[in-house]
Scaffold this active site. Structure first.
Site, PDB file in Angstrom:
ATOM      1  N   LYS A 283      36.456  45.124  34.675  1.00  0.00           N
ATOM      2  CA  LYS A 283      36.266  45.935  35.886  1.00  0.00           C
ATOM      3  C   LYS A 283      35.308  47.088  35.607  1.00  0.00           C
ATOM      4  O   LYS A 283      35.199  47.533  34.467  1.00  0.00           O
ATOM      5  CB  LYS A 283      37.612  46.545  36.304  1.00  0.00           C
ATOM      6  CG  LYS A 283      38.587  45.584  36.951  1.00  0.00           C
ATOM      7  CD  LYS A 283      39.873  46.313  37.332  1.00  0.00           C
ATOM      8  CE  LYS A 283      40.890  45.368  37.942  1.00  0.00           C
ATOM      9  NZ  LYS A 283      40.521  44.833  39.255  1.00  0.00           N
ATOM     10  N   ARG A 357      47.516  36.162  40.433  1.00  0.00           N
ATOM     11  CA  ARG A 357      47.913  34.847  40.962  1.00  0.00           C
ATOM     12  C   ARG A 357      48.326  33.899  39.832  1.00  0.00           C
ATOM     13  O   ARG A 357      49.125  32.990  40.038  1.00  0.00           O
ATOM     14  CB  ARG A 357      46.772  34.265  41.816  1.00  0.00           C
ATOM     15  CG  ARG A 357      45.487  34.065  41.089  1.00  0.00           C
ATOM     16  CD  ARG A 357      44.287  33.932  42.023  1.00  0.00           C
ATOM     17  NE  ARG A 357      43.923  35.207  42.646  1.00  0.00           N
ATOM     18  CZ  ARG A 357      42.992  35.351  43.569  1.00  0.00           C
ATOM     19  NH1 ARG A 357      42.313  34.303  43.991  1.00  0.00           N
ATOM     20  NH2 ARG A 357      42.714  36.540  44.075  1.00  0.00           N
TER      21      ARG A 357
HETATM   22  N1  BES Z   1      44.861  44.122  40.370  1.00  0.00           N
HETATM   23  C1  BES Z   1      43.750  43.674  41.108  1.00  0.00           C
HETATM   24  C2  BES Z   1      43.840  43.997  42.586  1.00  0.00           C
HETATM   25  C3  BES Z   1      43.752  45.454  42.941  1.00  0.00           C
HETATM   26  C4  BES Z   1      42.545  46.024  43.238  1.00  0.00           C
HETATM   27  C5  BES Z   1      44.896  46.205  43.067  1.00  0.00           C
HETATM   28  C6  BES Z   1      42.477  47.353  43.610  1.00  0.00           C
HETATM   29  C7  BES Z   1      44.833  47.535  43.429  1.00  0.00           C
HETATM   30  C8  BES Z   1      43.623  48.091  43.721  1.00  0.00           C
HETATM   31  C9  BES Z   1      43.627  42.150  40.986  1.00  0.00           C
HETATM   32  O1  BES Z   1      44.079  41.601  39.827  1.00  0.00           O
HETATM   33  C10 BES Z   1      42.149  41.859  41.065  1.00  0.00           C
HETATM   34  O2  BES Z   1      41.428  42.358  40.262  1.00  0.00           O
HETATM   35  N2  BES Z   1      41.761  41.060  42.043  1.00  0.00           N
HETATM   36  C11 BES Z   1      40.403  40.741  42.219  1.00  0.00           C
HETATM   37  C12 BES Z   1      40.333  39.294  42.663  1.00  0.00           C
HETATM   38  C13 BES Z   1      38.963  38.707  42.617  1.00  0.00           C
HETATM   39  C14 BES Z   1      38.413  38.685  41.208  1.00  0.00           C
HETATM   40  C15 BES Z   1      39.034  37.308  43.186  1.00  0.00           C
HETATM   41  C16 BES Z   1      39.813  41.659  43.273  1.00  0.00           C
HETATM   42  O3  BES Z   1      40.521  42.068  44.182  1.00  0.00           O
HETATM   43  O4  BES Z   1      38.653  42.013  43.139  1.00  0.00           O
HETATM   44 ZN    ZN Z   2      42.630  41.743  38.278  1.00  0.00          ZN
END
Ligand code: BES
Ligand code: ZN
Ligand code: ZN
Length: 505
Positions: A283, A357
């Protein structure tokens, strides 16, 4: 044991007469948005109205400090016009009142229940008072565990619900118990979610749950990596591959004291990623610190489970939680890897940041071994949930219309809003890949929250009633509601899941 508090909360009890420093009275407006006075209203209230200082508007407070030592302070609190007052108005008013009580350094507060019952009429009075107290308690939360000088923001030691009528004894005692348990369990969720990930490791949560389960009479099974491997939970394990910290799955079981044989079984499933760096698909650093909250789905289900158990739910509860840390590392899962899941399907990892997921897929499969009548999960699953719904409501998915309605109904009462999104199978087309049964992500920004849900749906067996709530957009920083902390975990949906369980028939 069930009355044991996890947090130090100010006392809430019921008495015929009041001895303390401040007496609080609750007031409604009439249809013209005025505060109607009568001959029994105290002179102080007449004066406040006359000078336009207080008219019982919702969330308004007026504090009159006693001019003599032997007299008590008076606190007048407005609930707005009776015709448009809601439980949420009462809840928010409770929160605002707590702020007033703490700034005025009140130590022992009394609430004049008799005058409130007269003014409100009996219908819903208990629920309005309950919501008011809920807001009051929820607003008192602080997280100062890691401060060298803890900050105490109030002097309050006790609240007394004052009523001279014996008929009110029972419901006031019950109400006090419910409010304390609600606050205690919401605070637990907030504490667990706020815990920095160097302390809040998967092992820490597993140990904490073993202890909590013992304290509240729940069964608790802890599965370490070897045990998960035996269960073929490779998809779950793949998330923790890059971390030096061991992953754990925890199963908690609550059985009601009576009627267990015929009781419905509700399974609560939660994502417990203790830190989500994104893994190899790392990230950006902006706000990455918030990813310590990525176990809020699990924290929420823990709070809801204990709340329902301590309020003696008539349903059986099977709570299944997956704790792991998503880190880059030598052994980390790489994009393009293919993993076989517990239910035998294969998944191509396109993006290691779509890890929630993967955790849920295997633990949802595990939860179904317990043959629940209904299974619900929650997770901070997608950043896209904020794009879809902002901060006001979380997305609800359900494969059964009646189940969706049950959630909407409960959430209207708790005012933890939910908004239904579709689970149409066409959304799965985006997750098709030549290399495995499905991909974990589509590298396409549009509709990400629905795609997360569609992925989970692949792991729900035929006939299994199931709902999923993506609370990523509401897990933290919900301070626009006065009963939530400005920064950090909100504890939102703890009340909704607990009420859902307790009302499930
Ligand atoms: N933990 C994150 C989702 C999240 C984002 C929670 C911001 C709280 C605040 C999750 O694991 C994630 O990173 N999801 C990705 C999915 C994508 C790669 C398909 C996302 O939301 O960008
Ligand atoms: Zn994630
Ligand atoms: Zn995540």
């Amino acid at each position: 044991m069930k009355n044991k508090m996890i947090h130090e909360l100010f006392q809430l009890s019921h008495a015929k007469t009041f001895e303390g420093d401040t007496l609080l009275s609750l007031h409604f407006q009439n249809d013209k948005k005025e505060l109607a006075l009568n001959s029994q209203s105290p002179t102080e209230l007449h004066d406040l109205v006359k000078h336009g200082v207080f008219n019982a508007a919702a969330k308004s407070t007026s504090f009159i400090r006693a001019s003599y030592i032997d007299k008590i302070n008076l606190l007048f609190v407005g609930l707005g016009a009776k015709k448009d007052s809601s439980f949420e108005t009462a809840r928010q008013t409770g929160a605002v009142t707590f702020t007033k009580v703490s700034s005025e350094k009140v130590k022992a507060l009394g609430i004049d229940v008799d005058s409130f019952l007269k003014a409100s009429g009996k219908e819903h009075a208990a629920e309005v008072l309950c919501a008011f107290l809920e807001g009051f308690y929820l607003a008192s939360y602080t997280y100062d565990k890691h401060k060298t000088t803890p900050k105490h923001n109030h002097k309050l030691k006790s609240i007394t619900l004052v009523s001279s009528d014996k008929k009110n004894d029972n419901w006031l005692n019950e109400l006090a118990h419910k409010v304390l348990v609600t606050a205690d369990c919401t605070f637990l969720t907030r504490d667990l979610s706020n815990e920095p990930s160097n302390f809040g490791t998967p092992e820490y949560y597993a140990n904490t749950l073993a202890k909590l389960s013992k304290d509240y009479g729940l069964k608790c099974k802890i599965m370490n990596e070897a045990a998960c491997k035996k269960e073929n939970m490779n998809l779950f394990l793949s998330v923790g591959n890059g971390s030096t910290r061991e992953s754990y799955v925890v199963v908690m079981e609550y059985t009601p004291k009576t009627g267990a044989k015929t009781a419905k079984t509700v399974s609560l499933v939660g994502k417990g990623v203790t830190f989500d760096s994104g893994g190899i698909s790392i990230k950006p650093s902006m706000k990455m610190e918030d990813m310590k909250h990525d176990m809020t789905g699990a924290a929420t289900m823990i709070g809801a489970t204990l709340m329902a158990a301590r309020l003696e739910a008539k349903q059986k509860i099977i709570t299944v939680l997956g704790f792991c840390e998503n880190m880059p590392g030598n052994n980390a899962t790489q994009p393009g890897n293919v993993i076989t899941t517990r239910n035998g399907k294969t998944v191509e990892i396109i993006n290691t940041d779509a890890e929630g997921r993967l955790v849920l897929a295997d633990i949802l499969d595990l939860a179904q071994d317990y043959k629940p009548d209904v299974m619900v999960n929650t997770a901070t699953l997608t950043g896209a949930s904020t794009v879809a719904l902002g901060k006001l409501a979380s997305a609800l998915f359900a494969n059964d219309e009646k189940l969706a309605q049950q959630f909407i109904e409960v959430s209207c009462k708790t005012e933890e809003r939910l908004w239904k999104l579709p689970l149409w199978d066409e959304y799965f087309d985006d997750l098709k890949t030549p290399y495995a049964d499905m991909a974990n992500s589509a590298n396409d920004a549009a509709g990400g929250t629905i795609r997360g849900a569609i992925f989970l749906k692949q792991f729900i067996k035929e006939g299994q009633k199931w709902a999923h709530i993506d609370l990523a957009n509401r897990a933290y920083d919900q301070g626009f509601l006065p009963y939530n902390p400005r920064k950090g975990s909100s504890g939102v949906y703890v009340r909704t899941f607990a009420e859902f369980v307790m009302n499930y028939r």
